[in-house]
Enzyme design. Structure first.
Site, PDB file in Angstrom:
ATOM      1  N   VAL A  65       0.813  -1.226   0.000  1.00  0.00           N
ATOM      2  CA  VAL A  65       0.000   0.000   0.000  1.00  0.00           C
ATOM      3  C   VAL A  65       0.837   1.262   0.000  1.00  0.00           C
ATOM      4  O   VAL A  65       0.365   2.322  -0.410  1.00  0.00           O
ATOM      5  CB  VAL A  65      -0.989   0.038   1.197  1.00  0.00           C
ATOM      6  N   SER A 140      -6.727   1.849  16.108  1.00  0.00           N
ATOM      7  CA  SER A 140      -6.309   1.082  17.274  1.00  0.00           C
ATOM      8  C   SER A 140      -6.681   1.834  18.539  1.00  0.00           C
ATOM      9  O   SER A 140      -6.803   3.067  18.524  1.00  0.00           O
ATOM     10  CB  SER A 140      -4.793   0.859  17.240  1.00  0.00           C
ATOM     11  N   TYR A 153       3.917   4.528  16.907  1.00  0.00           N
ATOM     12  CA  TYR A 153       2.715   3.773  16.538  1.00  0.00           C
ATOM     13  C   TYR A 153       1.453   4.469  17.062  1.00  0.00           C
ATOM     14  O   TYR A 153       0.482   4.668  16.324  1.00  0.00           O
ATOM     15  CB  TYR A 153       2.795   2.348  17.079  1.00  0.00           C
ATOM     16  N   LYS A 157      -1.676   6.252  14.804  1.00  0.00           N
ATOM     17  CA  LYS A 157      -3.085   5.878  14.893  1.00  0.00           C
ATOM     18  C   LYS A 157      -3.949   7.065  15.341  1.00  0.00           C
ATOM     19  O   LYS A 157      -5.112   7.199  14.922  1.00  0.00           O
ATOM     20  CB  LYS A 157      -3.251   4.689  15.848  1.00  0.00           C
ATOM     21  N   THR A 188      -3.967 -12.089  16.689  1.00  0.00           N
ATOM     22  CA  THR A 188      -3.506 -12.205  15.297  1.00  0.00           C
ATOM     23  C   THR A 188      -1.985 -12.357  15.331  1.00  0.00           C
ATOM     24  O   THR A 188      -1.384 -12.436  16.399  1.00  0.00           O
ATOM     25  CB  THR A 188      -3.869 -10.968  14.461  1.00  0.00           C
TER      26      THR A 188
END
Length: 255
Positions: A65, A140, A153, A157, A188
């Site tokens: 992406v 998230s 991170y 988000k 996951t």
């Protein structure tokens, strides 16, 4: 859920939340575009979609992406002639204190979690206006709360959440809705990217029962079900929302 025949792009469809979401759209009778970097895993998702609905129409696009956003949208239009739903699920994370991380980490995380979403949204928007479709971004709980050693991170988000709200306003007059889901810890393979060993991950899952108010961690289908809801006409009066799917973690203030 009014999704039969709709053309849906799911980025990061090769594993985890993305793979499960693609399968759920297949069950709804949608035409699903599966994108991801791992071709073998994409084919596994393809098989799961076909098992869920033998008549499902699929398009597999092996792509990154961060560099292939325009190709993903153009390939979808070339194949199906329209776009109804864009699910920006592909995400990336790394950990580390500000004392240790460098600008390369910042660039890697923001390129996937923010810049790629911007590009996909930019290229998809004219097609979504034609169909009065919608966008669901996968953010998230890290966008809603602060955690040590996850500064880049978390910031990416938070930026995605604000982007969601702003684009929802940009496209509201065109009847294009834009929303985000904010998962907590979902079981996951995503956390492998943070360099956590399997043994430590198992320990972290057990510990995380205490950091989620419902006393457990989540499963991919619990996120996919909400994505399906937000993509459908059942949520026709919802836009600009950032919806926690985190067992109440966002509401906790542990001492």
């Amino acid at each position: 859920m009014s999704l039969a025949g709709k053309v849906v792009i799911v980025t990061g469809a090769s594993s985890g939340i993305g793979a499960t979401t693609a399968e759920e759209f297949a069950k709804q009778g949608s035409k699903v575009v599966l994108t991801g970097r791992n071709e073998a895993n994409l084919k596994a998702t393809e098989a799961a979609c076909k098992a869920a609905n033998s008549k499902v129409e699929l398009l597999l696009i092996t792509a990154d992406v961060t560099v292939d956003a325009e190709r993903i949208i153009n390939s979808t239009i070339d194949k199906f002639g329209q776009l109804d739903v864009l699910v920006n699920n592909a995400g990336y994370g790394e950990g580390g204190s500000i004392l240790d991380i460098n600008v390369d980490q910042y660039d890697r995380i923001f390129d996937t979690n923010v810049r790629a979403v911007f590009l996909l949204t930019k290229y998809a928007a004219p097609h979504l206006i034609k169909t009065q479709g919608n966008i669901v971004n996968v953010s998230s709980v890290a966008g809603l709360r602060s955690f040590s050693d996850l500064s880049v991170y978390c910031t990416s988000k938070a930026a995605l959440d604000q982007f969601t709200r702003c684009i929802a306003l940009d496209l509201a007059s065109k009847n294009v809705r834009v929303n985000a889901v904010n998962p907590g810890l979902i079981v996951t393979k995503f956390y492998q990217g943070f360099g956590i060993s399997e043994e430590d991950y198992v320990k972290h899952l057990e510990y995380s029962k205490s950091t989620h108010a419902l006393g457990r961690v989540g499963q991919p289908k619990e996120v996919a079900d909400v994505i399906i809801f937000l993509a459908s006409d059942s949520s026709s009066f919802i836009t600009g929302a950032t919806l926690p799917i985190d067992g109440g973690k966002h509401a906790m203030c542990p001492r």
